[in-house]
Design an enzyme around this catalytic site. Sequence first.
Site, short mmCIF file in Angstrom:
data_model
loop_
_atom_site.label_atom_id
_atom_site.label_comp_id
_atom_site.label_asym_id
_atom_site.label_seq_id
_atom_site.Cartn_x
_atom_site.Cartn_y
_atom_site.Cartn_z
N HIS A 99 0.84 -1.10 -0.12
CA HIS A 99 -0.06 0.09 0.09
C HIS A 99 0.98 1.25 0.09
O HIS A 99 2.04 1.28 0.59
CB HIS A 99 -0.83 0.01 1.28
CG HIS A 99 -1.88 1.08 1.35
ND1 HIS A 99 -1.61 2.22 1.69
CD2 HIS A 99 -3.05 1.11 0.66
CE1 HIS A 99 -2.57 3.21 1.26
NE2 HIS A 99 -3.69 2.54 0.78
N GLU A 171 -3.38 2.91 -7.56
CA GLU A 171 -3.86 3.95 -6.44
C GLU A 171 -2.71 5.07 -6.74
O GLU A 171 -1.54 5.00 -6.03
CB GLU A 171 -3.79 3.56 -5.09
CG GLU A 171 -4.79 2.31 -4.89
CD GLU A 171 -5.03 2.23 -3.40
OE1 GLU A 171 -6.14 2.71 -2.98
OE2 GLU A 171 -4.24 1.65 -2.33
P1 PGA Z 1 -9.31 6.86 0.11
O1 PGA Z 1 -8.11 5.68 0.36
O2 PGA Z 1 -10.29 6.28 -0.77
O3 PGA Z 1 -9.50 7.39 1.52
O4 PGA Z 1 -8.34 7.95 -0.67
C1 PGA Z 1 -7.61 4.89 -0.53
C2 PGA Z 1 -6.49 4.13 -0.18
O5 PGA Z 1 -5.76 4.26 0.59
O6 PGA Z 1 -6.55 2.75 -0.52
#
Ligand code: PGA
Length: 264
Positions: A99, A171
């Site tokens: 992550h 992401e």
């Molecule tokens: P968020 O987090 O939807 O609050 O931006 C996404 C993540 O960290 O996976």
Amino acid sequence: MKRLNKLYIGTNTKMFKTIADSDKYLKELSILSNDLQKEDIQIFVIPSYTSLVSAKKVASKNIMIGAQNMAWEQEGQYTGEISPKMLSELNIDMVMIGHSERRNIFLEYDEMEALKVEAAIKNGFNTLLCVGESKKDKDYQISDERLRIQIKKGLYKLSKKNTDKLYIAYEPVWAIGVNGTPAEPKYIEEKHKAIKSCLAELFGQNFGLDIPVLYGGSVNNNNCKEIIKLNNVDGLFIGRSAWNANNFNKIIRDVLPIFKERKI
Ligand code: PGA
């Protein structure tokens, strides 16, 4: 590119929610999602380590439960780490690797993620590898290069036979969290395409394009429908907007029909 039939949608609750909070949330979500068909959708929740034992007990069988991180060795002198062997004892379904907060705050690097991915797959876990470029990468216009490096290094230890339990979450670092700026759908689609071509290059079209690629980073009630319309988005990985069971259920109900109707 190939379209997958099943929607993958999940949340990581980060360092939020106590055991009691996670239990309450999972009980609510289990009831709300009870009627959904497993051929259509796979929901997953990745709570804190301390919540895992109880989470596995209270969540309905349709919800996969995952850990937020994992060490690559089965045991050893690794203070503060949790091994695959230890997570296997809890019968959890999934492990998340790399992550952006692990990479950027705790300074994990691609070679580490590769060892973790290999260990997670070897131990039979559904394995979610997170990738994403930073704001600087984007400014230098090296986003695709960064993604290709993270994917090629992170999956270096895998052969195509090991990919059936692999998932990728894209992401962009600059789109995540309270200070994040949501990415434009056009940009998301472009990056998902780049990720999928890299997966096809690594594992061949048949195996590479069967790997679900989820989008995450400020997904919310307003943008979820636009994002799920994108052909190369196979699911959503949501933080804040999914931490209330009712709101997560609302998003699920909004996106599932769109996903099912999507045309190539
Ligand atoms: P968020 O987090 O939807 O609050 O931006 C996404 C993540 O960290 O996976």
